[in-house]
Design a protein around this motif. Structure first.
Motif, PDB file in Angstrom:
ATOM      1  N   LEU A  84      -6.664  -1.651   5.594  1.00  0.00           N
ATOM      2  CA  LEU A  84      -5.248  -1.418   5.891  1.00  0.00           C
ATOM      3  C   LEU A  84      -4.399  -1.686   4.649  1.00  0.00           C
ATOM      4  O   LEU A  84      -3.441  -0.959   4.373  1.00  0.00           O
ATOM      5  N   GLY A  85      -4.765  -2.737   3.911  1.00  0.00           N
ATOM      6  CA  GLY A  85      -4.040  -3.028   2.673  1.00  0.00           C
ATOM      7  C   GLY A  85      -4.178  -1.909   1.656  1.00  0.00           C
ATOM      8  O   GLY A  85      -3.207  -1.506   1.011  1.00  0.00           O
ATOM      9  N   TYR A  86      -5.395  -1.379   1.514  1.00  0.00           N
ATOM     10  CA  TYR A  86      -5.624  -0.245   0.615  1.00  0.00           C
ATOM     11  C   TYR A  86      -4.800   0.961   1.048  1.00  0.00           C
ATOM     12  O   TYR A  86      -4.237   1.679   0.215  1.00  0.00           O
ATOM     13  N   GLY A  87      -4.760   1.190   2.361  1.00  0.00           N
ATOM     14  CA  GLY A  87      -4.000   2.320   2.878  1.00  0.00           C
ATOM     15  C   GLY A  87      -2.523   2.204   2.584  1.00  0.00           C
ATOM     16  O   GLY A  87      -1.865   3.179   2.211  1.00  0.00           O
ATOM     17  N   VAL A  88      -1.993   0.998   2.743  1.00  0.00           N
ATOM     18  CA  VAL A  88      -0.575   0.764   2.462  1.00  0.00           C
ATOM     19  C   VAL A  88      -0.269   0.986   0.986  1.00  0.00           C
ATOM     20  O   VAL A  88       0.742   1.600   0.625  1.00  0.00           O
ATOM     21  N   LEU A  89      -1.155   0.507   0.108  1.00  0.00           N
ATOM     22  CA  LEU A  89      -0.944   0.687  -1.326  1.00  0.00           C
ATOM     23  C   LEU A  89      -0.994   2.164  -1.708  1.00  0.00           C
ATOM     24  O   LEU A  89      -0.195   2.628  -2.538  1.00  0.00           O
ATOM     25  N   ALA A  90      -1.932   2.905  -1.113  1.00  0.00           N
ATOM     26  CA  ALA A  90      -2.025   4.339  -1.394  1.00  0.00           C
ATOM     27  C   ALA A  90      -0.785   5.069  -0.886  1.00  0.00           C
ATOM     28  O   ALA A  90      -0.258   5.961  -1.554  1.00  0.00           O
ATOM     29  N   ALA A  91      -0.312   4.677   0.305  1.00  0.00           N
ATOM     30  CA  ALA A  91       0.902   5.294   0.852  1.00  0.00           C
ATOM     31  C   ALA A  91       2.109   4.979  -0.027  1.00  0.00           C
ATOM     32  O   ALA A  91       2.985   5.836  -0.230  1.00  0.00           O
ATOM     33  N   ARG A  92       2.133   3.792  -0.575  1.00  0.00           N
ATOM     34  CA  ARG A  92       3.236   3.422  -1.477  1.00  0.00           C
ATOM     35  C   ARG A  92       3.228   4.280  -2.734  1.00  0.00           C
ATOM     36  O   ARG A  92       4.275   4.674  -3.233  1.00  0.00           O
ATOM     37  N   ARG A  93       2.011   4.577  -3.248  1.00  0.00           N
ATOM     38  CA  ARG A  93       1.921   5.436  -4.439  1.00  0.00           C
ATOM     39  C   ARG A  93       2.391   6.854  -4.135  1.00  0.00           C
ATOM     40  O   ARG A  93       2.898   7.546  -5.019  1.00  0.00           O
ATOM     41  N   VAL A  94       2.224   7.284  -2.880  1.00  0.00           N
ATOM     42  CA  VAL A  94       2.710   8.611  -2.494  1.00  0.00           C
ATOM     43  C   VAL A  94       4.229   8.624  -2.496  1.00  0.00           C
ATOM     44  O   VAL A  94       4.866   9.575  -2.972  1.00  0.00           O
ATOM     45  N   LEU A  95       4.824   7.560  -1.953  1.00  0.00           N
ATOM     46  CA  LEU A  95       6.284   7.485  -1.853  1.00  0.00           C
ATOM     47  C   LEU A  95       6.942   7.131  -3.179  1.00  0.00           C
ATOM     48  O   LEU A  95       8.064   7.550  -3.446  1.00  0.00           O
ATOM     49  N   ARG A  96       6.216   6.360  -4.001  1.00  0.00           N
ATOM     50  CA  ARG A  96       6.767   5.941  -5.301  1.00  0.00           C
ATOM     51  C   ARG A  96       5.740   6.229  -6.386  1.00  0.00           C
ATOM     52  O   ARG A  96       5.128   5.322  -6.942  1.00  0.00           O
ATOM     53  N   PRO A  97       5.532   7.506  -6.697  1.00  0.00           N
ATOM     54  CA  PRO A  97       4.495   7.877  -7.667  1.00  0.00           C
ATOM     55  C   PRO A  97       4.841   7.451  -9.075  1.00  0.00           C
ATOM     56  O   PRO A  97       6.012   7.283  -9.436  1.00  0.00           O
ATOM     57  N   GLY A  98       3.801   7.283  -9.888  1.00  0.00           N
ATOM     58  CA  GLY A  98       4.010   6.990 -11.306  1.00  0.00           C
ATOM     59  C   GLY A  98       4.472   8.236 -12.042  1.00  0.00           C
ATOM     60  O   GLY A  98       4.508   9.336 -11.500  1.00  0.00           O
ATOM     61  N   SER A  99       4.791   8.064 -13.294  1.00  0.00           N
ATOM     62  CA  SER A  99       5.339   9.171 -14.076  1.00  0.00           C
ATOM     63  C   SER A  99       4.273  10.064 -14.689  1.00  0.00           C
ATOM     64  O   SER A  99       4.562  11.154 -15.146  1.00  0.00           O
ATOM     65  N   THR A 100       3.013   9.592 -14.698  1.00  0.00           N
ATOM     66  CA  THR A 100       1.955  10.376 -15.332  1.00  0.00           C
ATOM     67  C   THR A 100       0.749  10.487 -14.430  1.00  0.00           C
ATOM     68  O   THR A 100       0.555   9.708 -13.505  1.00  0.00           O
ATOM     69  N   GLY A 101      -0.094  11.455 -14.750  1.00  0.00           N
ATOM     70  CA  GLY A 101      -1.337  11.624 -14.013  1.00  0.00           C
ATOM     71  C   GLY A 101      -2.475  10.965 -14.764  1.00  0.00           C
ATOM     72  O   GLY A 101      -2.281  10.016 -15.509  1.00  0.00           O
ATOM     73  N   LEU A 102      -3.656  11.498 -14.594  1.00  0.00           N
ATOM     74  CA  LEU A 102      -4.840  10.953 -15.251  1.00  0.00           C
ATOM     75  C   LEU A 102      -4.937  11.552 -16.645  1.00  0.00           C
ATOM     76  O   LEU A 102      -5.213  12.731 -16.807  1.00  0.00           O
ATOM     77  N   SER A 103      -4.722  10.736 -17.645  1.00  0.00           N
ATOM     78  CA  SER A 103      -4.668  11.228 -19.014  1.00  0.00           C
ATOM     79  C   SER A 103      -6.051  11.372 -19.620  1.00  0.00           C
ATOM     80  O   SER A 103      -6.931  10.538 -19.403  1.00  0.00           O
ATOM     81  N   THR A 104      -6.225  12.419 -20.389  1.00  0.00           N
ATOM     82  CA  THR A 104      -7.486  12.615 -21.118  1.00  0.00           C
ATOM     83  C   THR A 104      -7.346  12.168 -22.566  1.00  0.00           C
ATOM     84  O   THR A 104      -8.266  12.342 -23.358  1.00  0.00           O
ATOM     85  N   GLU A 105      -6.214  11.590 -22.902  1.00  0.00           N
ATOM     86  CA  GLU A 105      -6.005  11.121 -24.263  1.00  0.00           C
ATOM     87  C   GLU A 105      -6.753   9.800 -24.454  1.00  0.00           C
ATOM     88  O   GLU A 105      -6.930   9.021 -23.542  1.00  0.00           O
ATOM     89  N   GLY A 106      -7.164   9.531 -25.671  1.00  0.00           N
ATOM     90  CA  GLY A 106      -7.864   8.279 -25.936  1.00  0.00           C
ATOM     91  C   GLY A 106      -8.571   8.355 -27.272  1.00  0.00           C
ATOM     92  O   GLY A 106      -8.419   9.303 -28.028  1.00  0.00           O
TER      93      GLY A 106
END
Length: 205
Positions: A84-106
């Motif tokens: 349930l905690g994982y689900g809440v965190l994932a739902a939070r990322r949906v509502l408040r997404p970060g500014s970038t995706g998965l970067s291939t830079e490195g």
């Protein structure tokens, strides 16, 4: 047979939901795939490591349940709360997404030995992997009783499919996974899966 297929499918879906969360390991596999450097080796290490950890979780938690049948209720409640905690965190990322995706830079890919050591470190030195594969999947597998190993096999297969797609499909997937919107969709699916599984596990404990 139907029960076995259901257990395997549940393991596959749960394992996939835990594995696809954005993180350093996925980013590393994607970068190696884009650069076409040691892809088979890296994918193999990730998939085999997950299989070993899942087996430890299924066998370890399952052994506790066999020795103490009353443990299934405790494992169900604790595992369900974590889900349930994982689900809440994932739902939070949906509502408040970060500014970038998965970067291939490195950094540059470097030698095969360096790629292997980096992959091993990202897999075995990550504390979250033990919580995901050993405890969470182990507790969910224990709830399946005699079919717990079938559930674990489904989860291990999900790992093989995901890392294979991520590594060898990097040229195609990289364009999409670099977009924050793609991860919002994935996080939405993860949130729904984790919340349903967590609630059912707690309710059945």
């Amino acid at each position: 047979m139907n029960h076995a297929l259901t257990a395997a499918a549940a393991g596959f879906g749960t394992g996939l939901s835990l594995i696809v969360a954005i993180g350093a390991q996925n980013a590393f596999v994607l970068r190696q795939g884009v650069r076409r450097h040691a892809v088979l080796t890296v994918v193999g290490i990730c998939a085999l490591s997950d299989a070993v950890l899942i087996a430890l979780g299924v066998g370890g938690v399952g052994a506790v349940v066999v020795a103490w049948p009353g443990a299934i209720s405790a494992v169900g409640v604790v595992g369900g709360l974590f889900l349930l905690g994982y689900g809440v965190l994932a739902a939070r990322r949906v509502l408040r997404p970060g500014s970038t995706g998965l970067s291939t830079e490195g950094e540059a890919a470097g030698s095969r030995r360096r790629a292997v050591l980096t992959c091993l470190a990202m897999t075995w030195l990550n504390p979250h992997v033990y919580l995901d594969t050993v405890f969470l999947l182990g507790s969910l597998a224990a709830d399946r009783g005699p079919l717990r190993w079938t559930f674990g096999l489904g989860a291990a297969l999900a790992s093989v499919c995901w890392f294979t797609a991520l590594g060898f499909g990097a040229r195609l997937l990289g364009r999409y996974l670099a977009r924050p919107g793609a991860w919002r969709v994935l996080d939405g699916l993860v949130a729904a899966t984790m919340l349903v599984l967590g609630a059912s596990l707690v309710a059945g404990a």
